[in-house]
Design a protein around this motif. Structure first.
Motif, short mmCIF file in Angstrom:
data_model
loop_
_atom_site.label_atom_id
_atom_site.label_comp_id
_atom_site.label_asym_id
_atom_site.label_seq_id
_atom_site.Cartn_x
_atom_site.Cartn_y
_atom_site.Cartn_z
N UNK A 1 -6.57 17.17 0.25
CA UNK A 1 -5.12 16.50 0.51
C UNK A 1 -6.34 14.86 1.13
N UNK A 2 -5.29 13.84 1.44
CA UNK A 2 -6.36 12.50 1.11
C UNK A 2 -4.95 12.36 2.32
N UNK B 1 -7.59 -2.37 -0.84
CA UNK B 1 -8.97 -2.78 -1.04
C UNK B 1 -10.22 -2.35 -0.19
N UNK B 2 -9.25 -2.06 0.91
CA UNK B 2 -10.15 -0.78 2.43
C UNK B 2 -9.74 0.39 1.64
N UNK B 3 -9.62 1.32 1.71
CA UNK B 3 -9.68 2.60 0.75
C UNK B 3 -10.07 2.49 -0.64
N UNK C 1 -4.16 9.33 -2.91
CA UNK C 1 -3.58 9.40 -1.90
C UNK C 1 -1.93 10.63 -1.59
N UNK C 2 -2.70 12.21 -1.05
CA UNK C 2 -2.13 13.32 -0.92
C UNK C 2 -0.12 13.28 -0.52
N UNK D 1 1.89 11.14 -3.57
CA UNK D 1 2.56 11.39 -2.95
C UNK D 1 3.51 11.47 -1.81
N UNK D 2 3.76 12.66 -1.18
CA UNK D 2 4.95 12.91 -0.22
C UNK D 2 4.47 12.08 1.19
#
Ligand SMILES: [Zn+2]
Length: 284
Positions: free
Chosen positions: A53-54, A83-85, A95-96, A128-129
Motif C-alpha cells: 500500500x501507498x 514532484x515531491x512524490x 498510490x493505492x 487509487x481508491x
C-alpha cells in the motif's frame, strides 16, 4: 512503515478568518501576518508506505490554473506535490489509496490536472481508491451557501462515475495502524487520520487544529461551520492526545510541522515543536 510529510503549494489566509474571534492584538503574537493581514499557510500531505500500500492523505491546491481563487489566496506554486512524490522514488500510479480529509479546494485540488490536449480535468492517481466521508460527500455535492465557493466540484465529482469511491460512514481503521476519525465542527464529516508508527502515534490535525497557535479551545477558525462543535471536538481529542503522548502534525502551520502537548492549568497546550523528519531519526 515509512511515513513522509509532503509540501504542496502554499497560500495565504486572512488572519481574522484563520483565528476567528481572537483579536489580532493577541493572535499576531503567535502567528505573523503580512501588511495585508494575510497569514502564510502550508497545505501538507502525508504519504504512508506499508507493504502493498501507498497511502496519500490530502493533495493540496493542485496545479496552477487561470483561476481568480488562486490570486485572492496568493498561491505560491514553488512546491509541487507530484514532484515531491517523485523525489521519494514513487509515481502517482503507485498510490493505492487517497484519503481526502474533506473536499475544500485546498485539500483535494491535486486529485485532477488539466489534460494538455483537451483542456479537460483528468485524474492524477489512476490506480487509487478514494476515501471520503459520506457526510462530507453529501455536503460537497449539494453545498450550502456559506461553503459553496470552497468546493471546486470538477476536482471530485468524476469519482461518482467510477468504482473507486469509498464513502466512509463512521470511524474506520483503514489499516491496523491508521484510524480515520470523523469530526463535524469545521465541516460535516471532516476525516482525520491517527497513525501509529513503530514508536509514536501521530494525529494529523487537519482543519480541526490547523496550526500550533490554534490549540487553545477558543482559537477556532471563522471558516468552521459549527464553532461550538469544533471546541468540543478539540477538547476531546487534545485531552486524549495529551494523555497518550501523541504528536500533533499540522497541515496548515507554515512555521511548525509538529508538536507534542502538555497539560497546564488552562488546559492542553502545545509543548516542544519538531521537524517531521526528526521524529523518525531513531526508527528502523
Ligand atoms: Zn477546510
Amino acid at each position: 512503515m515509512d511515513i513522509y510529510l509532503i509540501e504542496t503549494p502554499v497560500f495565504k489566509i486572512d488572519g481574522g478568518a484563520y483565528f476567528g474571534v481572537v483579536p489580532k492584538t493577541i493572535w499576531s503574537q503567535k502567528y505573523p501576518a503580512d501588511e495585508n493581514n494575510m497569514c502564510a499557510a502550508s497545505c501538507r500531505s502525508l504519504l504512508i508506505k506499508k507493504p502493498g500500500k501507498l497511502i496519500l492523505i490530502d493533495n493540496g491546491i493542485g496545479e496552477q490554473q487561470d483561476n481568480a481563487n488562486h490570486d485572492s489566496y496568493y498561491v505560491d506554486f514553488s512546491e509541487n506535490l507530484i514532484e515531491n512524490i517523485n523525489k521519494l522514488g514513487y509515481t502517482t500510479d503507485d498510490i493505492t489509496d487517497v484519503v481526502l480529509t474533506h473536499l475544500h479546494f485546498d485539500h483535494c485540488g491535486g486529485t485532477t490536472k488539466t489534460d494538455s490536449k483537451t483542456g479537460n480535468q483528468i485524474p492524477v492517481f489512476n490506480n487509487a481508491n478514494y476515501y471520503i466521508s459520506q457526510q462530507q460527500w453529501d455536503n460537497a455535492i449539494n453545498p450550502n451557501y456559506r461553503e459553496k465557493t470552497s468546493y471546486h466540484s470538477e476536482k471530485f465529482k468524476f469519482l461518482e462515475e467510477t468504482n473507486k469511491l469509498r464513502l466512509v460512514k463512521q470511524n474506520l481503521f483503514l489499516t491496523s495502524c491508521i484510524e480515520l476519525r470523523l469530526f463535524h465542527g469545521h465541516t460535516p464529516g471532516l476525516m482525520l487520520p491517527i497513525v501509529k508508527t513503530y514508536t509514536k502515534t501521530l494525529f494529523f490535525a487537519g482543519d480541526l487544529i490547523p496550526a500550533k497557535a490554534s490549540i487553545p479551545l477558543a482559537w477556532v477558525s471563522a471558516y468552521d461551520l459549527f464553532p461550538l462543535t469544533s471546541i468540543k471536538e478539540k477538547e476531546q481529542i487534545l485531552n486524549e492526545a495529551e494523555q497518550k503522548n501523541w504528536i500533533l502534525v499540522f497541515q496548515h502551520d507554515f512555521y511548525n510541522e509538529c508538536c507534542d502537548l502538555k497539560m497546564t492549568t488552562r488546559g492542553v497546550r502545545g509543548n516542544n515543536t519538531y521537524k517531521f523528519v526528526d521524529l523518525f531519526k531513531n526508527e528502523a
